[in-house]
Design an enzyme around this catalytic site. Structure first.
Site, mmCIF file in Angstrom:
data_model
loop_
_atom_site.group_PDB
_atom_site.id
_atom_site.type_symbol
_atom_site.label_atom_id
_atom_site.label_comp_id
_atom_site.label_asym_id
_atom_site.label_seq_id
_atom_site.Cartn_x
_atom_site.Cartn_y
_atom_site.Cartn_z
ATOM 1 N N GLU A 193 12.620 80.088 68.900
ATOM 2 C CA GLU A 193 11.296 80.357 69.495
ATOM 3 C C GLU A 193 11.309 81.659 70.293
ATOM 4 O O GLU A 193 10.959 81.688 71.479
ATOM 5 C CB GLU A 193 10.822 79.164 70.346
ATOM 6 C CG GLU A 193 10.650 77.910 69.500
ATOM 7 C CD GLU A 193 9.860 76.773 70.159
ATOM 8 O OE1 GLU A 193 9.566 76.850 71.365
ATOM 9 O OE2 GLU A 193 9.543 75.803 69.442
ATOM 10 N N GLU A 317 11.912 72.216 63.532
ATOM 11 C CA GLU A 317 11.434 71.316 64.603
ATOM 12 C C GLU A 317 10.096 70.740 64.159
ATOM 13 O O GLU A 317 9.148 71.482 63.909
ATOM 14 C CB GLU A 317 11.280 72.054 65.938
ATOM 15 C CG GLU A 317 12.606 72.411 66.566
ATOM 16 C CD GLU A 317 12.497 72.971 67.994
ATOM 17 O OE1 GLU A 317 11.557 72.602 68.729
ATOM 18 O OE2 GLU A 317 13.364 73.791 68.341
ATOM 19 N N GLN A 366 13.683 64.687 68.152
ATOM 20 C CA GLN A 366 15.097 64.974 68.112
ATOM 21 C C GLN A 366 15.859 63.684 67.832
ATOM 22 O O GLN A 366 15.304 62.610 67.976
ATOM 23 C CB GLN A 366 15.535 65.572 69.454
ATOM 24 C CG GLN A 366 14.872 66.901 69.747
ATOM 25 C CD GLN A 366 15.517 67.647 70.930
ATOM 26 O OE1 GLN A 366 16.502 67.204 71.490
ATOM 27 N NE2 GLN A 366 14.918 68.763 71.304
HETATM 28 O O1 AHR Z 1 12.171 69.960 71.065
HETATM 29 C C1 AHR Z 1 11.791 70.312 72.341
HETATM 30 C C2 AHR Z 1 11.500 71.798 72.473
HETATM 31 O O2 AHR Z 1 10.383 72.135 71.708
HETATM 32 C C3 AHR Z 1 12.558 72.749 71.989
HETATM 33 O O3 AHR Z 1 13.541 72.987 72.937
HETATM 34 C C4 AHR Z 1 11.796 74.007 71.726
HETATM 35 O O4 AHR Z 1 12.382 74.790 70.718
HETATM 36 C C5 AHR Z 1 10.405 73.503 71.376
HETATM 37 O O5 AHR Z 1 9.430 74.154 72.095
#
Ligand code: AHR
Length: 512
Positions: A193, A317, A366
């Protein structure tokens, strides 16, 4: 006259409803694209209790463990066949200096996790602990390099420390720290990011930074992954593809991050993970299904610059993001996981499969205790969430060949807005075709006329994930409310069968 007009419209709509039909055609003889197993990948960040407590409790813990890794979690991941695991972040990665996490644990400095709750960590889980864990559960590691606050030299040293066997100071250091052979790490992310927590850069600037790093991050069979767009930032994709056009050998993947919020804004409440009605349910699914359109628009830009599809799209993600559970640290992003999340997972995974010609990896956010986790832990207890069961059911697609599906589905309509009622994908492996479907509609059984083209099958078997309520979840110390059960479907006759999918459920049918 006006009344007559309105009643004709109503009659017409009722007619459509009565005759609305779901039809699905499986084009088995057109199967050609491999669904990369890494589409079923995961993400583990130093965030909340994902690493410490969720995966790693240390060798002296009362919680049963193998070299400090929770035994229950290790077994659950092995059963899930986790193909790839991303680490150490996320935003955390751009604050992480890998040399703090090697060598004798008592000598490792601490780090304050500035992005996630401001907690102090002791660095007892570092490079060796992560890579050994990947070996233990049989998964490919995917390491995220610190670009935000790191240096090119730090990145090069990490690569040498991890992957080289020749005589050099970094491989010597690794050997001194107890690991003789290098690890085989083929996935390397350069930054995270960088448009946000990873440096607030503009795409033109980051494209140059990427070129700088990627030129030095070298190794055999490496896949280097550049930071791609957030959701609908098409300008980022355009500028990155433009900026790397003459250096395609330096980039094998461009990432995409898309989170599902039940609201349309990041500020304010995002809604509860367990207490919601049909309005929130519908919005959640709508903000999930939009990923199909986002992917197709990003792919159109990538096709313009890279028609040979040398650069993959890596959705590293994705998942739901709700309010943190009451009473928990808001920086720990801890939420429950209901039947709604199972539907979200099934929509995403079906969409990713159907774009397997360019999507080569995806990583749900996650893996434990954070956001749309497949595993939740509380002290010594552990539960497998509804999302876990969807991943397990969909494992049949890992490295199988995508079967194109033509689906005409009724709409699921709520307060004047609509979504497809059914989302599906299919694959072929060793002569068996596996079809995964989900019925988004929480109020209605979906009846699907299915045609199989290009293969002769006579038997079918099926499994289902559903629950009485969309808010049902698996709780600690209780029987699972949401899991995989056997499901009855008819056998195909002359290539045809009807499949009835109960409301708000996920189904997998296999034809032999
Ligand atoms: O997954 C949580 C956060 O979301 C991660 O650290 C980041 O990459 C995203 O904004």
């Amino acid at each position: 006259m006006r009344t007559l007009f309105i009643s004709s419209i109503l009659f017409f709509l009722a007619f459509i409803q009565l005759n609305a039909q779901n039809t699905l055609t499986l084009k088995v003889d057109q199967a050609k694209t491999k669904i990369s197993k890494e589409i079923y990948g995961h993400f583990s960040e130093h965030l909340g209790t994902c690493i410490y407590e969720g995966i790693y409790v240390g060798e002296n813990s009362d919680i049963p463990n193998i070299n400090g890794y929770r035994t229950d979690v290790v077994e659950a991941f092995k059963e899930l066949k986790v193909p790839v695991l991303r680490w150490p972040g996320g935003c955390f990665a751009d604050t992480y200096h890998w040399k703090d996490g090697i060598g004798p644990k008592e000598n490792r400095p601490s780090i304050v996790n500035v992005h996630w709750g401001g907690v102090t960590e002791d660095n007892s889980f570092g490079t060796h602990e992560f890579l050994d864990f990947c070996e233990l559960i049989g998964t490919e590691p995917y390491l995220s390099i610190n670009v935000g606050s790191g240096t090119v030299q730090e990145a090069v040293d990490w690569v040498q420390y991890v992957t080289t066997d020749n005589e050099n100071p970094m491989s010597e250091l690794r050997k001194q720290n107890g690991r003789e052979d290098p690890w085989n790490v083929k996935f390397w992310g350069i930054g995270n990011e960088t448009w946000g927590c990873g440096g607030d850069m503009r795409p033109e600037y980051y494209a140059d930074i990427y070129r700088h790093y990627a030129g030095y991050v070298r190794g055999h069979d490496f896949q280097k992954i550049a930071v791609g767009p957030s959701s609908n930032d098409f300008n980022w994709t355009e500028k990155m593809m433009q900026g790397l056009q003459d250096k395609k050998h330096l980039v094998q993947g461009l990432s995409l991050h898309h989170y599902t919020l039940p609201t349309n804004s990041w500020s304010g409440s995002k809604g509860s993970s367990t207490e919601f009605g049909e309005e929130m349910y519908f919005k959640t699914l709508k903000n999930t299904y939009v990923v199909k359109e986002l992917i197709e628009k990003h792919l159109a830009i990538m096709d313009k610059y890279d028609p040979q599809k040398r650069v993959s799209l890596i959705v590293d993600e994705w998942g739901t993001w709700y309010d943190a559970l009451p009473g928990t640290n808001p920086g720990f992003l801890q939420q429950q996981n209901t039947m709604r999340d199972a539907i979200v997972a099934a929509i995403n995974l079906n969409i990713f499969n159907n774009h397997a010609d360019r999507i080569s990896m995806a990583n749900i956010a996650q893996i434990v205790n954070v956001l749309q986790a497949v595993i939740l832990t509380k002290g010594p207890e552990m539960v497998k969430t509804p999302t876990y069961h969807v991943f397990k059911m969909f494992n049949v697609h890992q490295d199988a060949t995508l079967v194109p599906v033509e689906l005409k589905s009724e709409q699921y309509t709520y307060e004047g807005e609509s979504l497809p009622g059914v989302v599906a994908s299919a694959s072929l492996n060793n002569g068996v075709t596996s079809l995964t479907l989900c019925n988004l509609n929480p109020n209605k059984v979906s009846s699907i006329e299915c045609n199989i083209e290009g293969a002769q099958y006579s038997t079918s078997s099926a499994q289902i994930i559903n629950a009485e309520y969309i808010t049902d979840y698996n709780d600690f110390g209780k029987d699972e409310k949401v899991n995989i059960r056997d499901f009855k479907v008819e056998n195909p006759k002359n290539g045809k069968l009807k499949i009835e999918i109960p409301a708000h459920s996920v189904v997998m049918v296999q034809f032999k």
